[in-house]
Design a protein around this motif. Structure first.
Motif, PDB file in Angstrom:
ATOM      1  N   ARG A 231     -45.860 -77.126  33.766  1.00 53.27           N
ATOM      2  CA  ARG A 231     -45.243 -78.264  34.447  1.00 53.27           C
ATOM      3  C   ARG A 231     -46.308 -79.247  34.925  1.00 53.27           C
ATOM      4  NH1 ARG A 231     -39.964 -76.425  37.991  1.00 53.27           N
ATOM      5  NH2 ARG A 231     -39.152 -74.841  36.559  1.00 53.27           N
ATOM      6  N   ASP A 232     -47.402 -78.728  35.419  1.00 49.78           N
ATOM      7  CA  ASP A 232     -48.462 -79.591  35.931  1.00 49.78           C
ATOM      8  C   ASP A 232     -49.062 -80.437  34.808  1.00 49.78           C
ATOM      9  OD1 ASP A 232     -50.206 -80.098  38.431  1.00 49.78           O
ATOM     10  OD2 ASP A 232     -51.678 -79.752  36.846  1.00 49.78           O
ATOM     11  N   PHE A 254     -35.570 -78.327  37.554  1.00 50.01           N
ATOM     12  CA  PHE A 254     -36.709 -78.648  36.698  1.00 50.01           C
ATOM     13  C   PHE A 254     -36.933 -80.156  36.647  1.00 50.01           C
ATOM     14  CE2 PHE A 254     -38.466 -79.746  32.530  1.00 50.01           C
ATOM     15  CZ  PHE A 254     -39.580 -78.921  32.475  1.00 50.01           C
ATOM     16  N   TYR A 255     -35.869 -80.902  36.433  1.00 49.80           N
ATOM     17  CA  TYR A 255     -35.945 -82.363  36.344  1.00 49.80           C
ATOM     18  C   TYR A 255     -36.533 -82.955  37.626  1.00 49.80           C
ATOM     19  CZ  TYR A 255     -34.162 -87.133  35.395  1.00 49.80           C
ATOM     20  OH  TYR A 255     -34.032 -88.490  35.180  1.00 49.80           O
ATOM     21  N   SER A 256     -36.027 -82.503  38.758  1.00 47.42           N
ATOM     22  CA  SER A 256     -36.492 -83.018  40.046  1.00 47.42           C
ATOM     23  C   SER A 256     -37.960 -82.691  40.267  1.00 47.42           C
ATOM     24  CB  SER A 256     -35.627 -82.437  41.164  1.00 47.42           C
ATOM     25  OG  SER A 256     -36.108 -82.833  42.430  1.00 47.42           O
ATOM     26  N   ASP A 257     -38.358 -81.472  39.911  1.00 49.32           N
ATOM     27  CA  ASP A 257     -39.737 -81.045  40.111  1.00 49.32           C
ATOM     28  C   ASP A 257     -40.699 -81.860  39.250  1.00 49.32           C
ATOM     29  OD1 ASP A 257     -41.746 -79.258  41.224  1.00 49.32           O
ATOM     30  OD2 ASP A 257     -41.825 -78.328  39.245  1.00 49.32           O
ATOM     31  N   ILE A 258     -40.359 -82.046  37.973  1.00 56.44           N
ATOM     32  CA  ILE A 258     -41.233 -82.794  37.067  1.00 56.44           C
ATOM     33  C   ILE A 258     -41.367 -84.251  37.515  1.00 56.44           C
ATOM     34  CG2 ILE A 258     -41.430 -83.753  34.738  1.00 56.44           C
ATOM     35  CD1 ILE A 258     -42.294 -80.877  34.801  1.00 56.44           C
ATOM     36  N   LYS A 259     -40.257 -84.860  37.889  1.00 58.74           N
ATOM     37  CA  LYS A 259     -40.313 -86.265  38.309  1.00 58.74           C
ATOM     38  C   LYS A 259     -41.154 -86.430  39.581  1.00 58.74           C
ATOM     39  CE  LYS A 259     -37.445 -87.872  35.119  1.00 58.74           C
ATOM     40  NZ  LYS A 259     -37.648 -89.003  34.212  1.00 58.74           N
ATOM     41  N   ILE A 274     -37.191 -86.488  29.975  1.00 64.93           N
ATOM     42  CA  ILE A 274     -36.872 -85.059  29.906  1.00 64.93           C
ATOM     43  C   ILE A 274     -35.650 -84.869  29.026  1.00 64.93           C
ATOM     44  CG2 ILE A 274     -36.211 -83.033  31.258  1.00 64.93           C
ATOM     45  CD1 ILE A 274     -37.822 -84.197  33.577  1.00 64.93           C
ATOM     46  N   LEU A 275     -35.835 -84.104  27.937  1.00 61.96           N
ATOM     47  CA  LEU A 275     -34.784 -83.919  26.940  1.00 61.96           C
ATOM     48  C   LEU A 275     -34.467 -82.436  26.779  1.00 61.96           C
ATOM     49  CD1 LEU A 275     -36.022 -86.348  24.108  1.00 61.96           C
ATOM     50  CD2 LEU A 275     -34.689 -86.902  26.143  1.00 61.96           C
ATOM     51  N   PRO A 276     -33.476 -81.910  27.487  1.00 65.11           N
ATOM     52  CA  PRO A 276     -33.078 -80.514  27.292  1.00 65.11           C
ATOM     53  C   PRO A 276     -32.458 -80.303  25.909  1.00 65.11           C
ATOM     54  CG  PRO A 276     -32.214 -81.392  29.357  1.00 65.11           C
ATOM     55  CD  PRO A 276     -32.723 -82.554  28.563  1.00 65.11           C
ATOM     56  N   ALA A 277     -32.592 -79.073  25.420  1.00 66.12           N
ATOM     57  CA  ALA A 277     -31.976 -78.712  24.151  1.00 66.12           C
ATOM     58  C   ALA A 277     -30.457 -78.737  24.268  1.00 66.12           C
ATOM     59  CB  ALA A 277     -32.436 -77.321  23.734  1.00 66.12           C
ATOM     60  N   ALA A 278     -29.807 -79.195  23.209  1.00 65.45           N
ATOM     61  CA  ALA A 278     -28.346 -79.201  23.154  1.00 65.45           C
ATOM     62  C   ALA A 278     -27.914 -78.858  21.737  1.00 65.45           C
ATOM     63  CB  ALA A 278     -27.786 -80.559  23.566  1.00 65.45           C
ATOM     64  N   ALA A 279     -27.450 -77.624  21.550  1.00 69.19           N
ATOM     65  CA  ALA A 279     -26.896 -77.219  20.262  1.00 69.19           C
ATOM     66  C   ALA A 279     -25.417 -77.556  20.281  1.00 69.19           C
ATOM     67  CB  ALA A 279     -27.102 -75.732  20.035  1.00 69.19           C
ATOM     68  N   VAL A 280     -25.050 -78.527  19.495  1.00 62.98           N
ATOM     69  CA  VAL A 280     -23.700 -79.080  19.557  1.00 62.98           C
ATOM     70  C   VAL A 280     -22.849 -78.518  18.422  1.00 62.98           C
ATOM     71  CG1 VAL A 280     -22.338 -81.186  19.452  1.00 62.98           C
ATOM     72  CG2 VAL A 280     -24.538 -81.182  20.654  1.00 62.98           C
ATOM     73  N   VAL A 281     -21.719 -77.953  18.791  1.00 65.42           N
ATOM     74  CA  VAL A 281     -20.715 -77.535  17.805  1.00 65.42           C
ATOM     75  C   VAL A 281     -19.496 -78.410  18.051  1.00 65.42           C
ATOM     76  CG1 VAL A 281     -19.339 -75.648  16.877  1.00 65.42           C
ATOM     77  CG2 VAL A 281     -21.603 -75.173  17.848  1.00 65.42           C
ATOM     78  N   VAL A 282     -19.283 -79.377  17.185  1.00 64.10           N
ATOM     79  CA  VAL A 282     -18.222 -80.356  17.408  1.00 64.10           C
ATOM     80  C   VAL A 282     -17.090 -80.142  16.405  1.00 64.10           C
ATOM     81  CG1 VAL A 282     -19.441 -82.072  15.990  1.00 64.10           C
ATOM     82  CG2 VAL A 282     -17.688 -82.820  17.597  1.00 64.10           C
ATOM     83  N   GLY A 283     -15.892 -80.170  16.921  1.00 60.76           N
ATOM     84  CA  GLY A 283     -14.715 -80.019  16.086  1.00 60.76           C
ATOM     85  C   GLY A 283     -13.706 -81.096  16.387  1.00 60.76           C
TER      86      GLY A 283
END
Length: 453
Positions: A231-232, A254-259, A274-283
Motif C-alpha cells: 500500500r505504501d 482499502f480505498y480510504s486508506d490508499i487515498k 483504484i480499480l477493483p476486480a469485477a467478474a461480470v456474468v450478465v444475462g
C-alpha cells in the motif's frame, strides 16, 4: 450534482483464462494465435475501455505438492506467453486503448524494463502501462537460480530501488533532447541528456537510457500490493491500483486508506485510480445470469481449484488437513488473495477442500445479473467510495467481454457513468492523469521523501 463517471480496464491472460475459463463451450482455444489477441483488443477498444491489462508470472506453478502436474493438467496459472509481444500485436490492431502488462522487479533489471516500456510507449503513441510486481512464487525464484523468494520486506526494498532507477532512466533525456536538424547535422542536444549513476543495495545502473523520454513522461504505473508495504509503494508510485475484495466494506477501507496515504505523500488522491476486480456474468435476467454462473461452476475439478489457490498464495495446501479449516498464516504469495479467501472461508465455515471447489470457479468481484443489475452494483461501489472504476475480468474469452460490451456498456452510458467516445490520445489523458514532469521521481521515491523535512 452530476454522477461521477468511472473507468474500465479489461483483465486478460496471455494464455488460457483461469482454471476453468478455457473449458467454457464459448471460449476460444486459439490463445497461441495472434488473432486471439488482436480481435479481443479491437472488441474492447470499440467498447471504449481505458486499457487492456495482461498479468504475468515467470514459472509453471509447483505450489500444490511441489509438483507442476496439477498446473499443467488443469491450466491453473500456466501457460503464460510473454506479454510484451502480445501487447505489441494488440497495439498494431488498435489506436486508442491503453496497453498494460506485468513485469517483475524481482527477476529483471531497471534498464531492460525502462527500455521496453519506453519503446512500447513511443510506438503506441503514449498508451503503455507497467504493472509493477515483486513476484509471488518460489517457482519463479527457482527459474532464476534461487531456492525461494526473498522475504517480503526485502522484495519491496528492491522494488523501491527498481522504481526509482527506472524512473530516473526515463528522465535521463529531456523532452526536447532530439532536434534532428538536417542542415547542420545535429541530431540531439548532449546537454539535455544525462547519466543516471544509480547505486542502490539491490540494483545499479549507469544510464542514460538508449530510448528518449516516453510520450507520457512515465508509462502509466499499475500496482496491486495489499500488504502494508504494498500500500505504501502504491500510494507513492501507482497511477492505477488493481485490487480485489470479497465485500464492499473491505473495499471502502482499502480505498480510504490508499487515498489518505497518497495525500500524505503530497499527491492528488484523484490521480490514484483504484480499480477493483469485477467478474461480470450478465444475462437477460437475474435468473438467466445465475444459470450461466452455475454452469460455469459445474466445470470445476476440486484439485484444479486447490492448485490455483496454492499458486496464488504460494503455500502447499497438502501440508494441512484438507477437510479442516484454512489456518491463519504468513503467506509469501499474494497477501490480498489470502485475506479475501480467509474472510470467505470463515464466513461460510468452509474446509480447505471446499475452498478449492469454490476457488476453482472464483473470479474476484463477481457481479451476476442483468445489465441493469450490473450497473446498479457498479454504481454502488463508486458512490460509496469503494472504487474509481473496475477491472473487468472475463470468465471466458471473448464471449464474456462481448456480453459486457453489448449489454452493460450501453447501460452505463445511458446513466452518464461511462464515456461515449475517447477524449484523449494517451492512456494518461483518458484516465484523467497528469503527465509527470522530468524528475517527478523525486516526489515519489522513499529515499528522497526521507530527506524532506
Amino acid at each position: 450534482m452530476p454522477h461521477k463517471p468511472f473507468h474500465l480496464a479489461a483483465f486478460m491472460n496471455a494464455g488460457p483464462m483461469g482454471t476453468v475459463g478455457w473449458r467454457h463451450p464459448d471460449a476460444r482455444d486459439d490463445f497461441l494465435s495472434a488473432a486471439y489477441y488482436t480481435q479481443t483488443a479491437q472488441l474492447l477498444e470499440a467498447a471504449l475501455f481505458d486499457l487492456v491489462f495482461v498479468p504475468d508470472s515467470l514459472a509453471v506453478p509447483r505450489s500444490l505438492g511441489g509438483r507442476f502436474d496439477p498446473a499443467v493438467r488443469y491450466g491453473s496459472g500456466s501457460p503464460r506467453l510473454d506479454p510484451i509481444p502480445v501487447l505489441s500485436l494488440m497495439a498494431g490492431a488498435t489506436s486508442r486503448i491503453g496497453l498494460a502488462a506485468t513485469t517483475s522487479t524481482g527477476y529483471n533489471e531497471p534498464y531492460n524494463v525502462a527500455r521496453t516500456y519506453a519503446t512500447l510507449d513511443h510506438v503506441t503513441g503514449g498508451r503503455a502501462g507497467w504493472n509493477v510486481v515483486t513476484s509471488f512464487q518460489d517457482a519463479e525464484a527457482q527459474n532464476f537460480g534461487h531456492e525461494a523468494l526473498p522475504p517480503r520486506e526485502q522484495r519491496y526494498a528492491r522494488a523501491e530501488e527498481f522504481l526509482e532507477a527506472t524512473a530516473r532512466l526515463w528522465d535521463s533525456w529531456s523532452d526536447d533532447a532530439i532536434v534532428q536538424d538536417k542542415p547542420t547535422g545535429q541530431f540531439g542536444r548532449p546537454e539535455a541528456v544525462r547519466a543516471v549513476d544509480f547505486r542502490g543495495e539491490y540494483v545499479r545502473t549507469q544510464g542514460p537510457l538508449g530510448v528518449p523520454r516516453p510520450p507520457q513522461g512515465y508509462p502509466v504505473i499499475v500496482q496491486a500490493g495489499a500488504s502494508p508495504s504494498g500500500r505504501d509503494v502504491a500510494a507513492r508510485w501507482a497511477d492505477v491500483i488493481f485490487c480485489s475484495h470479497e465485500s464492499i466494506e473491505s473495499a471502502i477501507e482499502f480505498y480510504s486508506d490508499i487515498k489518505a496515504l497518497a495525500q500524505k505523500y503530497g499527491r492528488d488522491p484523484d490521480h490514484v485510480k483504484i480499480l477493483p476486480a469485477a467478474a461480470v456474468v450478465v444475462g437477460d435476467s437475474v435468473e438467466d445470469a445465475q444459470a450461466k454462473h452455475r454452469a460455469f461452476e459445474d466445470l470445476v475439478e476440486p484439485e484444479a481449484g486447490l492448485s490455483r489457490l496454492a499458486y496464488h498464495i504460494n503455500v502447499d495446501l497438502t501440508r494441512f488437513d484438507l477437510d479442516g479449516p484454512l489456518p491463519e498464516m504468513e503467506v509469501a504469495g499474494v497477501m490480498g488473495h489470502y485475506r479475501e479467501v480467509l474472510e470467505h472461508a470463515r464466513a461460510k465455515n468452509l474446509t480447505i477442500r471446499q475452498l478449492g471447489q469454490w476457488y476453482g470457479a472464483r473470479t474476484e468481484g463477481y457481479l451476476v445479473g442483468s445489465a441493469s443489475d450490473i450497473a446498479d452494483g457498479m454504481e454502488e461501489w463508486i458512490d460509496r467510495g469503494a472504487a474509481d472504476g473496475f477491472m473487468v475480468v472475463a470468465t471466458h474469452v471473448p464471449t464474456a467481454f462481448e456480453d459486457f460490451a453489448r449489454k452493460v456498456v450501453p447501460e452505463l452510458q445511458r446513466r452518464g457513468r461511462f464515456r461515449t467516445e475517447y477524449t484523449g490520445n494517451t492512456l494518461r489523458e483518458n484516465l484523467g492523469l497528469p503527465r509527470p514532469a522530468r524528475d517527478e521521481w523525486r516526489n515519489r521515491a522513499a529515499s528522497t521523501l526521507k530527506e524532506k523535512p
